[in-house]
Design a protein around this motif. Structure first.
Motif, mmCIF file in Angstrom:
data_model
loop_
_atom_site.group_PDB
_atom_site.id
_atom_site.type_symbol
_atom_site.label_atom_id
_atom_site.label_comp_id
_atom_site.label_asym_id
_atom_site.label_seq_id
_atom_site.Cartn_x
_atom_site.Cartn_y
_atom_site.Cartn_z
ATOM 1 N N VAL A 70 -1.173 1.853 9.009
ATOM 2 C CA VAL A 70 -2.343 2.113 8.176
ATOM 3 C C VAL A 70 -2.694 3.599 8.126
ATOM 4 C CG1 VAL A 70 -4.835 1.722 8.020
ATOM 5 C CG2 VAL A 70 -3.298 -0.194 8.444
ATOM 6 N N ILE A 71 -2.391 4.340 9.188
ATOM 7 C CA ILE A 71 -2.756 5.762 9.242
ATOM 8 C C ILE A 71 -2.230 6.548 8.040
ATOM 9 C CG2 ILE A 71 -2.249 7.914 10.475
ATOM 10 C CD1 ILE A 71 -2.774 6.473 13.074
ATOM 11 N N PRO A 72 -0.950 6.426 7.647
ATOM 12 C CA PRO A 72 -0.490 7.177 6.469
ATOM 13 C C PRO A 72 -1.228 6.793 5.189
ATOM 14 C CG PRO A 72 1.378 6.410 7.755
ATOM 15 C CD PRO A 72 0.170 5.722 8.294
ATOM 16 N N LEU A 73 -1.636 5.532 5.079
ATOM 17 C CA LEU A 73 -2.363 5.098 3.889
ATOM 18 C C LEU A 73 -3.764 5.713 3.859
ATOM 19 C CD1 LEU A 73 -1.373 1.307 3.860
ATOM 20 C CD2 LEU A 73 -0.138 3.268 2.925
ATOM 21 N N LEU A 74 -4.434 5.710 5.014
ATOM 22 C CA LEU A 74 -5.756 6.335 5.089
ATOM 23 C C LEU A 74 -5.661 7.842 4.873
ATOM 24 C CD1 LEU A 74 -7.306 4.415 8.131
ATOM 25 C CD2 LEU A 74 -7.744 4.051 5.693
ATOM 26 N N ASP A 75 -4.623 8.449 5.424
ATOM 27 C CA ASP A 75 -4.419 9.888 5.238
ATOM 28 C C ASP A 75 -4.273 10.226 3.759
ATOM 29 O OD1 ASP A 75 -3.464 12.694 6.033
ATOM 30 O OD2 ASP A 75 -1.695 11.908 4.997
ATOM 31 N N LEU A 76 -3.545 9.398 3.038
ATOM 32 C CA LEU A 76 -3.349 9.631 1.607
ATOM 33 C C LEU A 76 -4.668 9.525 0.849
ATOM 34 C CD1 LEU A 76 -1.229 10.108 -0.610
ATOM 35 C CD2 LEU A 76 -1.015 7.635 -0.819
ATOM 36 N N GLY A 124 0.808 -1.217 0.000
ATOM 37 C CA GLY A 124 0.000 0.000 0.000
ATOM 38 C C GLY A 124 0.837 1.261 0.000
ATOM 39 N N SER A 125 1.925 1.267 0.759
ATOM 40 C CA SER A 125 2.768 2.461 0.837
ATOM 41 C C SER A 125 3.511 2.726 -0.465
ATOM 42 C CB SER A 125 3.773 2.314 1.983
ATOM 43 O OG SER A 125 4.642 1.218 1.758
ATOM 44 N N ARG A 126 3.616 1.713 -1.305
ATOM 45 C CA ARG A 126 4.270 1.895 -2.604
ATOM 46 C C ARG A 126 3.256 2.161 -3.710
ATOM 47 N NH1 ARG A 126 9.390 0.057 -4.284
ATOM 48 N NH2 ARG A 126 9.827 0.942 -6.342
ATOM 49 N N ALA A 127 2.114 1.482 -3.654
ATOM 50 C CA ALA A 127 1.146 1.576 -4.743
ATOM 51 C C ALA A 127 0.250 2.808 -4.639
ATOM 52 C CB ALA A 127 0.281 0.315 -4.777
ATOM 53 N N LEU A 128 -0.234 3.124 -3.433
ATOM 54 C CA LEU A 128 -1.183 4.229 -3.297
ATOM 55 C C LEU A 128 -0.623 5.575 -3.747
ATOM 56 C CD1 LEU A 128 -3.105 3.409 0.012
ATOM 57 C CD2 LEU A 128 -3.877 3.196 -2.350
ATOM 58 N N PRO A 129 0.628 5.930 -3.419
ATOM 59 C CA PRO A 129 1.151 7.203 -3.937
ATOM 60 C C PRO A 129 1.157 7.265 -5.463
ATOM 61 C CG PRO A 129 2.513 6.440 -2.130
ATOM 62 C CD PRO A 129 1.569 5.319 -2.459
ATOM 63 N N LEU A 130 1.346 6.119 -6.118
ATOM 64 C CA LEU A 130 1.318 6.098 -7.582
ATOM 65 C C LEU A 130 -0.103 6.278 -8.102
ATOM 66 C CD1 LEU A 130 3.789 3.145 -8.300
ATOM 67 C CD2 LEU A 130 4.255 5.597 -8.422
ATOM 68 N N PHE A 131 -1.054 5.624 -7.452
ATOM 69 C CA PHE A 131 -2.442 5.721 -7.901
ATOM 70 C C PHE A 131 -3.042 7.096 -7.608
ATOM 71 C CE2 PHE A 131 -2.753 0.887 -7.082
ATOM 72 C CZ PHE A 131 -2.165 0.644 -8.309
#
Length: 224
Positions: free
Chosen positions: A193-199, A133-140
């Motif tokens: 998970v917090i940074p992923l939800l924040d994004l 998630g920390s790698r894919a979500l910033p790209l998406f």
């Protein structure tokens, strides 16, 4: 998990081309193990069948990891966010070894305390979710990930929790260590998970005009 690892993880982290024959062998072993495990569950007294099922499933996990080539020298990385994925598959190997060893040494084909389940659930899946998630979500989302320092702390809390549960199945650990394992794992998961939800939430907040609308193939925006 096999499908996501073979395509998304391999592509996102630029792994070497996987060994397709090992992938197919892993799938066959996994299916055979799951079928045998189902049959063993129908006959509660058949410990030998359950042990053989765990042996096949463990062999499938190990074969798949080798075929994915995620732990090969030059591919693995214990720096940055990629260490989540590297360690995730390390725990999957641990689970595979425990499953196969338990088939011979454990009662009913497994070790007491079921350390292999902790290695798969808390070790493999948790690390894979946060790492991927920390790698894919910033790209998406086309946005930078915030709270990387929290992800570093989360990493060590998760590994401490998993290692305590796995080692504790074989070695008597101090009560304070056992008592802190679950809270540490939960805190690590939350911090991860917090940074992923924040994004994700930032992405929704910054594009309110897109709610109920979609972009057609012709490039025009259509109302919902």
């Amino acid at each position: 998990v096999f499908g996501v690892s073979g395509r998304a993880v391999a592509g996102l982290f630029r792994l070497r081309p996987r060994h397709d024959p090992l992938d197919r062998l892993a799938l066959l072993l996994l299916v055979a193990g799951l079928v045998l495990l189902l049959l063993a569950q129908m006959d509660a007294g058949e410990g030998a069948a359950r042990g053989m099922a765990h042996l096949l499933i463990g062999a499938a996990l190990l074969t798949f990891t080798i075929g994915l080539r995620v732990l090969e020298p030059g591919t693995t990385s214990l720096s940055g966010l990629q260490r989540y994925v590297t360690v995730a598959y390390g725990w999957l190997v641990v689970a595979a070894v425990l499953l196969m060893a338990g088939a011979f040494a454990g009662a009913n084909g497994r070790f007491p305390g079921q350390p292999e389940l902790h290695a798969v659930g808390a070790g493999f899946l948790t690390n894979l979710i946060i790492g991927f998630g920390s790698r894919a979500l910033p790209l998406f989302e086309h946005r930078a990930l915030r709270g990387v320092a929290g992800l570093s702390l989360a990493f060590w809390l998760i590994q401490y929790s998993v290692a305590t549960r796995v080692i504790g199945a074989f070695v008597a650990l101090p009560d304070v260590v056992i008592a802190t394992a679950a809270p540490a794992g939960l805190l690590g998961f939350v911090l991860g998970v917090i940074p992923l939800l924040d994004l994700l939430l930032r992405g929704r907040a910054e594009t309110p005009h897109s709610a109920g609308r979609f972009i057609s193939p012709m490039g025009r925006s259509a109302g919902g």
